[in-house]
Write a protein that holds these residues in place. Structure first.
Motif, PDB file in Angstrom:
ATOM      1  N   MET A   1       0.840  -1.180   0.000  1.00  0.00           N
ATOM      2  CA  MET A   1       0.000   0.000   0.000  1.00  0.00           C
ATOM      3  C   MET A   1       0.885   1.244   0.000  1.00  0.00           C
ATOM      4  O   MET A   1       1.897   1.284   0.695  1.00  0.00           O
ATOM      5  N   VAL A   2       0.485   2.217  -0.791  1.00  0.00           N
ATOM      6  CA  VAL A   2       1.265   3.449  -0.829  1.00  0.00           C
ATOM      7  C   VAL A   2       0.481   4.560  -0.150  1.00  0.00           C
ATOM      8  O   VAL A   2      -0.733   4.668  -0.314  1.00  0.00           O
ATOM      9  N   VAL A   3       1.184   5.315   0.686  1.00  0.00           N
ATOM     10  CA  VAL A   3       0.572   6.461   1.365  1.00  0.00           C
ATOM     11  C   VAL A   3       1.225   7.713   0.807  1.00  0.00           C
ATOM     12  O   VAL A   3       2.450   7.832   0.800  1.00  0.00           O
ATOM     13  N   ARG A   4       0.401   8.614   0.306  1.00  0.00           N
ATOM     14  CA  ARG A   4       0.945   9.856  -0.250  1.00  0.00           C
ATOM     15  C   ARG A   4       0.491  11.019   0.606  1.00  0.00           C
ATOM     16  O   ARG A   4      -0.658  11.072   1.036  1.00  0.00           O
ATOM     17  N   LYS A   5       1.405  11.923   0.818  1.00  0.00           N
ATOM     18  CA  LYS A   5       1.058  13.110   1.596  1.00  0.00           C
ATOM     19  C   LYS A   5       0.861  14.272   0.653  1.00  0.00           C
ATOM     20  O   LYS A   5       1.667  14.501  -0.243  1.00  0.00           O
ATOM     21  N   LYS A   6      -0.212  15.005   0.875  1.00  0.00           N
ATOM     22  CA  LYS A   6      -0.473  16.176   0.036  1.00  0.00           C
ATOM     23  C   LYS A   6       0.252  17.391   0.591  1.00  0.00           C
ATOM     24  O   LYS A   6       0.339  17.583   1.802  1.00  0.00           O
TER      25      LYS A   6
ATOM     26  N   ALA B   1       3.772   8.993  10.951  1.00  0.00           N
ATOM     27  CA  ALA B   1       2.580   9.713  10.503  1.00  0.00           C
ATOM     28  C   ALA B   1       1.942   9.009   9.310  1.00  0.00           C
ATOM     29  O   ALA B   1       0.718   8.969   9.170  1.00  0.00           O
ATOM     30  N   PHE B   2       2.777   8.441   8.443  1.00  0.00           N
ATOM     31  CA  PHE B   2       2.270   7.721   7.270  1.00  0.00           C
ATOM     32  C   PHE B   2       1.607   6.412   7.713  1.00  0.00           C
ATOM     33  O   PHE B   2       0.581   6.013   7.190  1.00  0.00           O
TER      34      PHE B   2
ATOM     35  N   ALA C   1      -1.675   7.110   9.125  1.00  0.00           N
ATOM     36  CA  ALA C   1      -2.648   7.461   8.082  1.00  0.00           C
ATOM     37  C   ALA C   1      -3.338   6.207   7.566  1.00  0.00           C
ATOM     38  O   ALA C   1      -4.555   6.207   7.339  1.00  0.00           O
ATOM     39  N   ILE C   2      -2.575   5.122   7.379  1.00  0.00           N
ATOM     40  CA  ILE C   2      -3.178   3.871   6.919  1.00  0.00           C
ATOM     41  C   ILE C   2      -4.214   3.405   7.932  1.00  0.00           C
ATOM     42  O   ILE C   2      -5.360   3.105   7.591  1.00  0.00           O
TER      43      ILE C   2
ATOM     44  N   ARG D   1      -5.750   5.052  10.317  1.00  0.00           N
ATOM     45  CA  ARG D   1      -6.871   5.982  10.447  1.00  0.00           C
ATOM     46  C   ARG D   1      -7.868   5.814   9.297  1.00  0.00           C
ATOM     47  O   ARG D   1      -9.067   5.681   9.502  1.00  0.00           O
ATOM     48  N   GLN D   2      -7.323   5.758   8.070  1.00  0.00           N
ATOM     49  CA  GLN D   2      -8.231   5.711   6.923  1.00  0.00           C
ATOM     50  C   GLN D   2      -8.881   4.341   6.764  1.00  0.00           C
ATOM     51  O   GLN D   2     -10.026   4.251   6.346  1.00  0.00           O
ATOM     52  N   GLN D   3      -8.138   3.301   7.091  1.00  0.00           N
ATOM     53  CA  GLN D   3      -8.740   1.966   7.019  1.00  0.00           C
ATOM     54  C   GLN D   3      -9.828   1.840   8.096  1.00  0.00           C
ATOM     55  O   GLN D   3     -10.827   1.173   7.885  1.00  0.00           O
TER      56      GLN D   3
END
Lengths: 304, 255
Positions: free
Chosen positions: B76-81, B146-147, B150-151, B153-155
């Motif tokens: 899985m890739v996590v991208r930060k905006k 933090a990345f 993010a996984i 949190r969003q999952q």
């Protein structure tokens, strides 16, 4: 009533999908746009993965434009000859667009590209159409004759001139070819038929009468979006037929009503209304692009 | 009641004989979950019992039951905006390997009371203790957590990561059951349902059973067709679209 979409891999409300299809169909029949510029952002908004939204949008446009053309064909408002010239350029452009789409998908910037393209094109096209049609409406009110825009543009000076009887034009085929190519590339990259760019280009750059533009635009969009849909099926496997068929069910009905409404409106009113819709969608997307996102992080599964 | 139990246990513990520890017997309500066109998600019942043994590894401590369901692991890739020239664009990214597409943990009481963080980390029990390995990144080490968060949190927001601190009901230290939810967007593939019996912070017994979630019927056929016969699928999709548009044209002409 929920339905599970096999390619998008999410479950969606059937009536929501039908309703979105109907709105898109209405615009399609009225303005000669496939409606993809609206459906792709709508689908992304309700949670469909962007790649699926783009590819399925292309498939939807095939159906909605066939339905729209049928209505315009009966009124003799399709310039097949001009449509074919635009198409030759369009098919070549589609290949380039898909290639760019895959390139950007690989580096994770495809969403951004889609957004920026939308905002730039929708904004520019919307403003131009509103400006021009607004002036035409004012002129008509003032009782002055309405000139057809751009009667003696570039298309009249270049070589390879050809007669287009339905459009009452004798112009070079080079501008339509180039326009077709550009719209084809844009269309496949954005998952749209390109109507909202094609329609103003035909009116302002080629100088076709608005009445013929809508049907002719739809005619060539059928083929451009069919080839985009094919290429997406082969390359990204992201066309969801269940989703596309449900959207179509709403869209084909909407397109018939749209064509009826459109036929009752004057050319400049039609262009002003389209300009408004285009600009509104463009502004909405612009705010999404500049507003701080709710979550700065975005996750995605890497497919093998 | 507790006194009676303690006495009974004492009697049993004093009995001589072959040593066998307590162990888990578990089952799940379904071994296969089929995703059909009206799939709205489902719940899975995991139930079982603690079989009393002669040897009490955890002494007289209470039983703790933890149930973990792990979906197929994927990269899985996590991208930060980041804001670039006024627009939010994808900037830094971290690729994690072995991220379960679905992960649920349920226990009879909070995990921190059941076992040490080290044990939970080692077995991968609990959302904070999942091992998500960094596969590829240019991001400095300090920014990675933090990345990772993010996984999770969003999952969690998508109901694909679940944690129920009192999701297991344990009856008389013996019978237990837990209901785990699977949302409609649950990924397909091979799952594992794991049950752990803990006593005094140690794993006494563990059991694992497979669970398969797959598309079935027309959904499955379409998915396979789209991936394995892409040309044919593309042609069918276009033909269906043309047909639908054409039929609509005909219908409206007759009116």
């Amino acid at each position: 009533m929920q339905i599970y979409l096999p390619i998008a891999e999410i479950s969606m409300n059937v009536f929501l999908v039908l309703g979105m299809g109907a709105i898109v169909g209405l615009l399609s029949g009225m303005f000669g746009v496939g409606g993809g510029f609206l459906i792709t952002p709508l689908l992304i908004f309700v949670g469909v993965p962007p790649a699926v939204a783009v590819a399925t949008g292309a498939n939807l446009i095939v159906g909605s434009s066939v339905s729209g053309v049928a209505a315009h064909w009966r009124r003799g408002m399709v310039d097949v000859k001009m449509g074919t010239v635009l198409l030759v350029g369009g098919v070549a452009g589609t290949g380039v667009g898909i290639w760019v789409f895959q390139l950007l998908q690989g580096i994770g910037q495809v969403d951004l590209m889609i957004y920026v393209l939308y905002v730039v094109f929708l904004g520019a096209v919307g403003v131009l159409m509103l400006y021009e049609s607004g002036r035409a409406i004012l002129r008509r009110r003032a009782g002055r004759p309405v000139r057809r825009p751009s009667r003696h543009g570039l298309a009249h000076k270049l070589p390879l001139q050809m007669r287009f009887r339905k459009s009452r034009l004798y112009v070079s085929i080079i501008p339509p070819l180039v326009i077709g190519f550009g719209v084809g590339a844009l269309a496949s990259a954005m998952g749209i038929g390109g109507g909202f760019v094609m329609v103003p280009a035909m009116i302002y750059l080629i100088g076709m009468p608005t009445s013929v533009v809508v049907g002719t635009s739809l005619f060539q969009i059928i083929f451009v979006s069919a080839s985009a849909s094919m290429l997406h099926s082969i390359n990204t496997q992201a066309v969801d037929v269940v989703l596309a068929l449900l959207l179509l069910l709403g869209a084909v009905v909407g397109a018939q009503f749209g064509a009826r409404i459109g036929a009752k409106m004057q050319g400049e009113q039609l262009r002003a209304a389209m300009g408004l819709v285009v600009l509104a969608v463009g502004l909405g997307l612009f705010f999404e692009l500049v507003a701080r996102p709710g979550d700065l992080y975005e996750i995605a599964v890497l497919e093998e | 009641m507790a006194v009676v139990r303690a006495v009974l246990l004492l009697i049993l513990a004093c009995q001589a004989g072959p040593a066998f520890a307590e162990r888990l017997v578990t089952d799940i309500s379904e071994r296969q979950i089929a995703i059909t066109s009206n799939f709205k998600g489902t719940t899975l019942l995991i139930f079982g019992a603690v079989q009393q043994g002669r040897v009490f590894e955890g002494g007289l401590a209470d039983n703790d039951i933890v149930i973990v369901v792990r979906g197929p692991a994927r990269d899985m890739v996590v991208r930060k905006k980041e804001r670039v020239a006024g627009i939010w664009v994808n900037a830094d990214s971290v690729t994690f390997s072995g991220v379960p597409g679905y992960y649920a943990v349920a226990s009879n009481r909070p995990l921190k009371d059941i076992a040490s963080p080290e044990l939970l980390d080692r077995v991968g029990i609990g959302l904070e203790h999942l091992s998500l390995k960094v596969k590829e990144t240019k991001v400095p080490e300090a920014a990675i957590p933090a990345f990772r968060e993010a996984i999770i949190r969003q999952q969690k927001n998508a109901f694909l990561f679940l944690s129920a601190e009192r999701g297991v009901s344990l009856l008389a230290q013996t019978l237990f059951r837990a209901n785990l939810m699977f949302p409609a967007n649950v990924p397909v593939g091979d799952y594992r349902v794991e049950a752990y019996l803990l006593k005094d912070g140690r794993i006494v017994s563990a059991q694992s059973s497979p669970l398969s979630i797959n598309k079935s019927g027309i959904e499955r056929s379409l998915y396979i067709l789209a991936h394995e016969a892409a040309y044919l699928y593309g042609l069918i999709a276009v033909a269906l679209a043309v047909l639908a548009g054409w039929i609509a044209g005909l219908v409206f002409r007759k009116r």
